[in-house]
Design a protein around this motif. Structure first.
Motif, PDB file in Angstrom:
ATOM      1  N   LEU A   1     -62.797 -33.785  28.240  1.00 39.71           N
ATOM      2  CA  LEU A   1     -62.339 -34.193  29.584  1.00 39.71           C
ATOM      3  C   LEU A   1     -62.179 -35.710  29.672  1.00 39.71           C
ATOM      4  O   LEU A   1     -62.348 -36.287  30.739  1.00 39.71           O
ATOM      5  CB  LEU A   1     -63.340 -33.707  30.644  1.00 39.71           C
ATOM      6  N   LYS A   2     -61.869 -36.317  28.554  1.00 40.42           N
ATOM      7  CA  LYS A   2     -61.749 -37.782  28.475  1.00 40.42           C
ATOM      8  C   LYS A   2     -60.934 -38.358  29.633  1.00 40.42           C
ATOM      9  O   LYS A   2     -59.844 -37.905  29.895  1.00 40.42           O
ATOM     10  CB  LYS A   2     -61.063 -38.131  27.154  1.00 40.42           C
ATOM     11  N   GLY A   3     -61.524 -39.325  30.307  1.00 42.63           N
ATOM     12  CA  GLY A   3     -60.811 -40.006  31.373  1.00 42.63           C
ATOM     13  C   GLY A   3     -60.771 -39.259  32.697  1.00 42.63           C
ATOM     14  O   GLY A   3     -60.346 -39.798  33.700  1.00 42.63           O
ATOM     15  N   GLN A   4     -61.233 -37.993  32.707  1.00 40.67           N
ATOM     16  CA  GLN A   4     -61.173 -37.226  33.960  1.00 40.67           C
ATOM     17  C   GLN A   4     -62.461 -37.307  34.765  1.00 40.67           C
ATOM     18  O   GLN A   4     -62.474 -37.026  35.954  1.00 40.67           O
ATOM     19  CB  GLN A   4     -60.865 -35.753  33.671  1.00 40.67           C
ATOM     20  N   LEU A   5     -63.555 -37.651  34.088  1.00 39.42           N
ATOM     21  CA  LEU A   5     -64.795 -37.829  34.824  1.00 39.42           C
ATOM     22  C   LEU A   5     -65.703 -38.751  34.046  1.00 39.42           C
ATOM     23  O   LEU A   5     -65.507 -38.997  32.866  1.00 39.42           O
ATOM     24  CB  LEU A   5     -65.488 -36.489  35.109  1.00 39.42           C
TER      25      LEU A   5
ATOM     26  N   LEU B   1     -66.188 -27.179  35.624  1.00 37.16           N
ATOM     27  CA  LEU B   1     -65.871 -28.514  36.151  1.00 37.16           C
ATOM     28  C   LEU B   1     -64.388 -28.672  36.481  1.00 37.16           C
ATOM     29  O   LEU B   1     -64.020 -29.362  37.417  1.00 37.16           O
ATOM     30  CB  LEU B   1     -66.273 -29.584  35.133  1.00 37.16           C
ATOM     31  N   GLN B   2     -63.545 -28.016  35.690  1.00 34.92           N
ATOM     32  CA  GLN B   2     -62.091 -28.190  35.773  1.00 34.92           C
ATOM     33  C   GLN B   2     -61.492 -28.141  37.198  1.00 34.92           C
ATOM     34  O   GLN B   2     -60.708 -28.997  37.549  1.00 34.92           O
ATOM     35  CB  GLN B   2     -61.390 -27.146  34.902  1.00 34.92           C
ATOM     36  N   PRO B   3     -61.888 -27.149  38.026  1.00 37.04           N
ATOM     37  CA  PRO B   3     -61.299 -27.080  39.366  1.00 37.04           C
ATOM     38  C   PRO B   3     -61.542 -28.339  40.216  1.00 37.04           C
ATOM     39  O   PRO B   3     -60.779 -28.619  41.138  1.00 37.04           O
ATOM     40  CB  PRO B   3     -62.001 -25.878  40.019  1.00 37.04           C
ATOM     41  N   HIS B   4     -62.600 -29.088  39.894  1.00 37.23           N
ATOM     42  CA  HIS B   4     -62.927 -30.280  40.686  1.00 37.23           C
ATOM     43  C   HIS B   4     -62.243 -31.528  40.171  1.00 37.23           C
ATOM     44  O   HIS B   4     -62.350 -32.591  40.772  1.00 37.23           O
ATOM     45  CB  HIS B   4     -64.453 -30.511  40.658  1.00 37.23           C
ATOM     46  N   LEU B   5     -61.559 -31.426  39.048  1.00 32.42           N
ATOM     47  CA  LEU B   5     -60.973 -32.617  38.416  1.00 32.42           C
ATOM     48  C   LEU B   5     -59.473 -32.693  38.660  1.00 32.42           C
ATOM     49  O   LEU B   5     -58.817 -31.690  38.853  1.00 32.42           O
ATOM     50  CB  LEU B   5     -61.246 -32.595  36.908  1.00 32.42           C
TER      51      LEU B   5
END
Length: 106
Positions: A47-51, A101-105
Protein backbone atom coordinates in the motif's frame (compact mmCIF):
# COMPACT_ATOMS: atom_id res chain seq x y z
CA UNK A 1 8.65 0.60 6.73
CA UNK A 2 6.84 1.50 9.93
CA UNK A 3 8.26 4.57 11.61
CA UNK A 4 9.01 4.84 15.30
CA UNK A 5 8.51 8.51 15.99
CA UNK A 6 8.90 10.89 18.83
CA UNK A 7 6.05 13.37 18.78
CA UNK A 8 4.69 16.19 20.87
CA UNK A 9 1.24 14.66 20.95
CA UNK A 10 -0.62 11.87 19.27
CA UNK A 11 -3.23 14.38 18.08
CA UNK A 12 -0.51 16.45 16.38
CA UNK A 13 0.75 13.34 14.64
CA UNK A 14 -2.72 12.50 13.32
CA UNK A 15 -3.58 16.08 12.41
CA UNK A 16 -0.30 16.48 10.53
CA UNK A 17 -0.84 13.38 8.40
CA UNK A 18 -1.84 14.01 4.79
CA UNK A 19 -3.65 10.67 4.46
CA UNK A 20 -4.86 7.74 6.56
CA UNK A 21 -2.67 6.65 9.47
CA UNK A 22 -2.57 3.04 10.63
CA UNK A 23 -1.46 2.90 14.25
CA UNK A 24 0.00 -0.36 15.53
CA UNK A 25 -0.42 -0.51 19.30
CA UNK A 26 2.13 -3.06 20.48
CA UNK A 27 4.43 -4.04 23.33
CA UNK A 28 7.97 -5.38 23.13
CA UNK A 29 7.06 -8.44 25.24
CA UNK A 30 4.07 -9.39 23.05
CA UNK A 31 4.76 -12.38 20.76
CA UNK A 32 1.89 -11.76 18.31
CA UNK A 33 3.08 -8.14 18.02
CA UNK A 34 6.42 -9.40 16.69
CA UNK A 35 4.53 -11.40 14.03
CA UNK A 36 2.46 -8.34 13.19
CA UNK A 37 5.60 -6.26 12.62
CA UNK A 38 6.59 -8.47 9.68
CA UNK A 39 3.05 -8.43 8.29
CA UNK A 40 2.98 -4.63 8.49
CA UNK A 41 6.21 -4.44 6.49
CA UNK A 42 4.49 -6.41 3.72
CA UNK A 43 1.31 -4.31 3.94
CA UNK A 44 3.36 -1.12 3.88
CA UNK A 45 5.06 -2.11 0.62
CA UNK A 46 1.76 -3.24 -0.94
CA UNK A 47 0.00 0.00 0.00
CA UNK A 48 3.00 2.26 -0.59
CA UNK A 49 2.06 5.91 -0.44
CA UNK A 50 -1.59 5.20 0.45
CA UNK A 51 -1.20 5.26 4.20
CA UNK A 52 1.29 5.93 6.94
CA UNK A 53 2.03 3.25 9.54
CA UNK A 54 3.01 4.34 13.03
CA UNK A 55 3.95 2.03 15.90
CA UNK A 56 3.05 2.97 19.45
CA UNK A 57 4.58 1.08 22.36
CA UNK A 58 1.75 0.86 24.90
CA UNK A 59 4.28 0.55 27.75
CA UNK A 60 5.81 3.91 26.78
CA UNK A 61 2.51 5.65 25.97
CA UNK A 62 -0.07 4.08 28.30
CA UNK A 63 -2.22 7.24 28.23
CA UNK A 64 -2.66 6.99 24.44
CA UNK A 65 -3.52 3.28 24.71
CA UNK A 66 -6.16 3.90 27.38
CA UNK A 67 -7.55 6.89 25.50
CA UNK A 68 -8.25 4.56 22.57
CA UNK A 69 -9.42 1.70 24.81
CA UNK A 70 -6.70 -0.69 23.69
CA UNK A 71 -7.36 -3.94 25.54
CA UNK A 72 -5.69 -6.59 23.38
CA UNK A 73 -2.31 -6.48 21.68
CA UNK A 74 -1.61 -6.06 18.91
CA UNK A 75 -4.43 -3.67 18.04
CA UNK A 76 -4.34 -1.70 14.82
CA UNK A 77 -6.44 1.45 14.56
CA UNK A 78 -6.89 3.23 11.25
CA UNK A 79 -7.36 6.98 11.53
CA UNK A 80 -8.67 9.27 8.81
CA UNK A 81 -8.69 13.03 9.35
CA UNK A 82 -7.76 12.36 12.97
CA UNK A 83 -10.74 10.07 13.64
CA UNK A 84 -10.64 6.29 14.16
CA UNK A 85 -12.47 4.60 11.26
CA UNK A 86 -11.42 0.97 11.70
CA UNK A 87 -9.95 -1.27 14.37
CA UNK A 88 -8.32 -4.67 14.05
CA UNK A 89 -7.47 -6.72 17.11
CA UNK A 90 -5.00 -9.58 16.90
CA UNK A 91 -2.88 -10.82 14.03
CA UNK A 92 -4.28 -10.83 10.49
CA UNK A 93 -2.44 -12.19 7.44
CA UNK A 94 -1.17 -9.42 5.15
CA UNK A 95 -3.70 -10.11 2.36
CA UNK A 96 -6.67 -9.95 4.77
CA UNK A 97 -5.32 -6.80 6.37
CA UNK A 98 -4.90 -5.14 2.97
CA UNK A 99 -8.46 -6.17 2.04
CA UNK A 100 -9.83 -4.67 5.25
CA UNK A 101 -7.90 -1.41 4.85
CA UNK A 102 -8.50 -0.93 1.12
CA UNK A 103 -12.05 0.53 1.34
CA UNK A 104 -10.73 3.35 3.55
CA UNK A 105 -7.89 4.31 1.21
CA UNK A 106 -7.76 6.44 -1.89
Amino acid sequence: MAVKQQFQSFEDLLAGASGPVLVDFYATWCGPCQMMAGILTTVSSQLKGQLKIVKIDTDKYPQIASQHRIAALPTLVLFKAGQPVDRIEGVLPADQLVAQLQPHLG
